[in-house]
Design a protein around this motif. Structure first.
Motif, PDB file in Angstrom:
ATOM      1  N   LYS A 159       0.812  -1.218   0.000  1.00 46.32           N
ATOM      2  CA  LYS A 159       0.000   0.000   0.000  1.00 46.32           C
ATOM      3  C   LYS A 159       0.843   1.264   0.000  1.00 46.32           C
ATOM      4  O   LYS A 159       0.310   2.370  -0.028  1.00 46.32           O
ATOM      5  CB  LYS A 159      -0.926  -0.012   1.220  1.00 46.32           C
ATOM      6  N   ARG A 160       2.180   1.084   0.062  1.00 44.84           N
ATOM      7  CA  ARG A 160       3.142   2.192  -0.002  1.00 44.84           C
ATOM      8  C   ARG A 160       2.973   3.198   1.143  1.00 44.84           C
ATOM      9  O   ARG A 160       3.207   4.386   0.986  1.00 44.84           O
ATOM     10  CB  ARG A 160       3.032   2.920  -1.350  1.00 44.84           C
ATOM     11  N   LYS A 161       2.583   2.702   2.302  1.00 46.84           N
ATOM     12  CA  LYS A 161       2.380   3.603   3.439  1.00 46.84           C
ATOM     13  C   LYS A 161       3.425   3.406   4.530  1.00 46.84           C
ATOM     14  O   LYS A 161       3.790   4.370   5.203  1.00 46.84           O
ATOM     15  CB  LYS A 161       0.984   3.396   4.023  1.00 46.84           C
ATOM     16  N   THR A 162       3.891   2.186   4.731  1.00 46.01           N
ATOM     17  CA  THR A 162       4.786   1.925   5.868  1.00 46.01           C
ATOM     18  C   THR A 162       6.052   1.199   5.451  1.00 46.01           C
ATOM     19  O   THR A 162       6.610   0.438   6.229  1.00 46.01           O
ATOM     20  CB  THR A 162       4.051   1.103   6.953  1.00 46.01           C
ATOM     21  N   SER A 163       6.529   1.388   4.231  1.00 44.59           N
ATOM     22  CA  SER A 163       7.772   0.762   3.802  1.00 44.59           C
ATOM     23  C   SER A 163       8.963   1.390   4.509  1.00 44.59           C
ATOM     24  O   SER A 163       9.003   2.605   4.720  1.00 44.59           O
ATOM     25  CB  SER A 163       7.945   0.905   2.283  1.00 44.59           C
ATOM     26  N   PHE A 164       9.934   0.568   4.880  1.00 44.84           N
ATOM     27  CA  PHE A 164      11.185   1.077   5.444  1.00 44.84           C
ATOM     28  C   PHE A 164      12.254   0.013   5.319  1.00 44.84           C
ATOM     29  O   PHE A 164      11.973  -1.137   4.983  1.00 44.84           O
ATOM     30  CB  PHE A 164      11.024   1.520   6.908  1.00 44.84           C
ATOM     31  N   SER A 165      13.486   0.388   5.573  1.00 47.34           N
ATOM     32  CA  SER A 165      14.612  -0.545   5.575  1.00 47.34           C
ATOM     33  C   SER A 165      15.408  -0.384   6.862  1.00 47.34           C
ATOM     34  O   SER A 165      15.611   0.733   7.333  1.00 47.34           O
ATOM     35  CB  SER A 165      15.539  -0.294   4.378  1.00 47.34           C
ATOM     36  N   ILE A 166      15.821  -1.514   7.429  1.00 46.17           N
ATOM     37  CA  ILE A 166      16.730  -1.524   8.575  1.00 46.17           C
ATOM     38  C   ILE A 166      18.129  -1.701   8.014  1.00 46.17           C
ATOM     39  O   ILE A 166      18.453  -2.752   7.458  1.00 46.17           O
ATOM     40  CB  ILE A 166      16.379  -2.660   9.548  1.00 46.17           C
ATOM     41  N   LEU A 167      18.945  -0.683   8.129  1.00 46.56           N
ATOM     42  CA  LEU A 167      20.286  -0.721   7.561  1.00 46.56           C
ATOM     43  C   LEU A 167      21.259  -1.442   8.486  1.00 46.56           C
ATOM     44  O   LEU A 167      21.169  -1.343   9.708  1.00 46.56           O
ATOM     45  CB  LEU A 167      20.801   0.686   7.287  1.00 46.56           C
ATOM     46  N   GLY A 168      22.197  -2.162   7.885  1.00 45.64           N
ATOM     47  CA  GLY A 168      23.262  -2.813   8.623  1.00 45.64           C
ATOM     48  C   GLY A 168      24.611  -2.311   8.177  1.00 45.64           C
ATOM     49  O   GLY A 168      24.722  -1.347   7.422  1.00 45.64           O
ATOM     50  N   GLY A 169      25.658  -2.978   8.651  1.00 42.41           N
ATOM     51  CA  GLY A 169      27.010  -2.601   8.285  1.00 42.41           C
ATOM     52  C   GLY A 169      27.864  -2.286   9.489  1.00 42.41           C
ATOM     53  O   GLY A 169      27.456  -2.471  10.641  1.00 42.41           O
ATOM     54  N   GLN A 170      29.055  -1.805   9.244  1.00 42.96           N
ATOM     55  CA  GLN A 170      30.015  -1.509  10.310  1.00 42.96           C
ATOM     56  C   GLN A 170      29.428  -0.496  11.281  1.00 42.96           C
ATOM     57  O   GLN A 170      28.917   0.544  10.874  1.00 42.96           O
ATOM     58  CB  GLN A 170      31.311  -0.975   9.713  1.00 42.96           C
ATOM     59  N   GLY A 171      29.501  -0.819  12.573  1.00 39.73           N
ATOM     60  CA  GLY A 171      29.015   0.074  13.603  1.00 39.73           C
ATOM     61  C   GLY A 171      27.537  -0.053  13.887  1.00 39.73           C
ATOM     62  O   GLY A 171      27.027   0.616  14.793  1.00 39.73           O
ATOM     63  N   ARG A 172      26.824  -0.886  13.134  1.00 41.67           N
ATOM     64  CA  ARG A 172      25.401  -1.091  13.361  1.00 41.67           C
ATOM     65  C   ARG A 172      25.164  -2.478  13.941  1.00 41.67           C
ATOM     66  O   ARG A 172      26.010  -3.353  13.852  1.00 41.67           O
ATOM     67  CB  ARG A 172      24.622  -0.922  12.058  1.00 41.67           C
TER      68      ARG A 172
END
Length: 333
Positions: free
Chosen positions: A76-89
C-alpha cells in the motif's frame, strides 16, 4: 512524493536517525503456467534480495545482505522502510527472516552468530543467542516461526544443527549431530549423515503441522513434525556446483506441497510430501514469470507464493489458486 512513513531505519549502536526511502515500484503481468505475477522492487531500493516472509499486514520482509539491510515493503506504499546494517550497526549480515504473531521481525545474522529482533516499526527489541556478549551460534541462516505455538526454528549451518527456541530465545530442543567437516571429507564419505541428521542445513519452512529442512547443499528435503521428529525425506540430483545449490530456497503451502527454487537453473519446482514432482515453472530471463538465480521462497496464508528473484533485483508474487493436489497451479484473477 514520499510518504513520511517511508523511511530507512539506521540501526546504529546506539540507535541513530531515520531517512527517506524511495517508494516501492510494482508491476503486474502474466506469468508462465497461467500464474498471475506481481513484481516488487527497483534497483534503487534492492540489491541482493534473498530470504523473505510476510506479516499480518501483507508487508514483505526481505533480507538484502548486499547492502546490507532488511527491507519491509508495504504494497500500500504507506509503511515501507529498511533496517540498515554494516560496520558500527547492530545488523551485519542478514540471512533468514521470520515474523511472529505480533508482527515482530526476527533476523538471523550469519556474521554475528545470533538473531536480532525488531518490532513492526523497525525498532530494535532484543538479541537472541547473545550470552554475556558471546554469540551462541556459529553461522545461522534459515529461520522460521510457528506463530501459533510461539516457537522459533533456527538452522546453524556449519554446525549441522537445528534449534527449537521460544520467542525469548530459550532453548527447547536441539536436533542433529554436530560434526567437524574442516578436514576435507567429501559428502560421499559421510556415511552417517542419514535421516534425521543434517549436512549444512540452509533453509527451514513451517506449516500448521510440519517442518521442512533443506540440506545437503540444497539437494535434500527432510519433513518433520513440529517437534522435529522425522516423518520422511527425499533427495534430488546435485547437477551443479555445490555453492549454487546451497542458494536454493524452500517453502511449504497449506496443502503440504513443497516448493524449491533452483538458483542454477532459474526455476521453481513443486513436490508432494513424498518427493514426487508435481510441477515446474520459470526459466532464465527478466520478464514476469522468469527468474535469474531465484533464492528465498515464501507461501502466505492466502496461498500466494513469493520468490526472491535475486539477480533480477526484485520479488515476484504468484497467486496459487484451486486444488493443488493435481500439481498444477490454476489461473489466478
Amino acid at each position: 512524493m514520499l510518504s513520511s512513513n517511508e523511511r530507512v531505519v539506521d540501526d546504529i549502536e546506539p540507535p541513530g536517525h531515520a531517512m527517506a526511502l524511495p517508494e516501492v515500484h510494482s508491476l503486474v503481468g502474466s506469468a508462465r503456467d497461467a500464474v498471475v505475477s506481481l513484481v516488487y522492487g527497483r534497483p534503487s531500493v534492492l540489491r541482493t534480495p534473498q530470504y523473505l516472509t510476510t506479516d499480518s499486514q501483507q508487508r514483505v520482509i526481505l533480507s538484502d545482505p548486499g547492502i546490507p539491510a532488511v527491507h519491509v515493503l508495504d504494497p500500500k506504499r504507506k509503511t515501507s522502510f529498511s533496517i540498515l546494517g554494516g560496520q558500527g550497526r547492530r545488523l551485519r549480515s542478514p540471512a533468514g527472516v521470520a515474523v511472529d504473531g505480533e508482527d515482530n521481525i526476527y533476523v538471523a545474522d550469519s556474521d554475528r552468530g545470533m538473531v536480532l529482533v525488531y518490532d513492526q516499526y523497525g525498532k530494535f527489541v532484543r538479541y537472541i543467542g547473545n550470552f554475556h556478549g558471546e554469540n551462541m551460534y556459529q553461522r545461522p541462516t534459515g529461520i522460521a516461526i510457528d506463530r501459533k505455538a510461539g516457537h522459533l526454528y533456527l538452522a546453524d549451518s556449519p554446525r549441522h544443527l537445528i534449534f527449537i527456541l521460544d520467542l525469548e530465545g530459550h532453548l527447547l530442543k536441539r536436533v542433529g549431530d554436530q560434526w567437524d567437516d574442516t578436514n576435507g571429507e567429501t559428502l560421499k564419505s559421510r556415511k552417517d549423515i542419514g535421516p534425521g541428521k543434517f549436512d549444512y542445513p540452509t533453509e527451514i519452512a513451517v506449516s500448521d503441522h510440519q517442518v521442512a529442512v533443506l540440506d545437503m547443499a540444497g539437494t535434500r528435503v527432510q519433513i518433520m513434525d513440529l517437534e522435529c521428529n522425522l516423518l520422511r525425506g527425499f533427495s534430488f540430483p546435485n547437477a551443479y556446483h555445490q555453492q549454487a545449490d546451497k542458494e536454493n530456497g524452500l517453502a511449504l503451502d497449506k496443502h503440504g506441497s513443497i516448493y524449491v527454487s533452483y538458483a542454477a537453473t532459474s526455476e521453481v519446482r513443486m513436490y508432494n510430501s513424498e518427493g514426487g514432482l508435481l510441477a515446474s515453472f520459470g526459466q532464465a530471463g527478466s520478464k514476469a514469470g522468469e527468474f535469474s538465480a531465484p533464492r528465498g521462497l515464501w507461501v502466505d496464508a492466502s496461498n500466494r507464493l513469493y520468490v526472491s528473484d535475486t539477480q533480477n533485483i526484485r520479488v515476484q508474487l504468484f497467486q496459487l489458486t484451486g486444488d493443488q493436489s493435481d500439481g498444477m497451479p490454476n489461473a489466478g484473477e
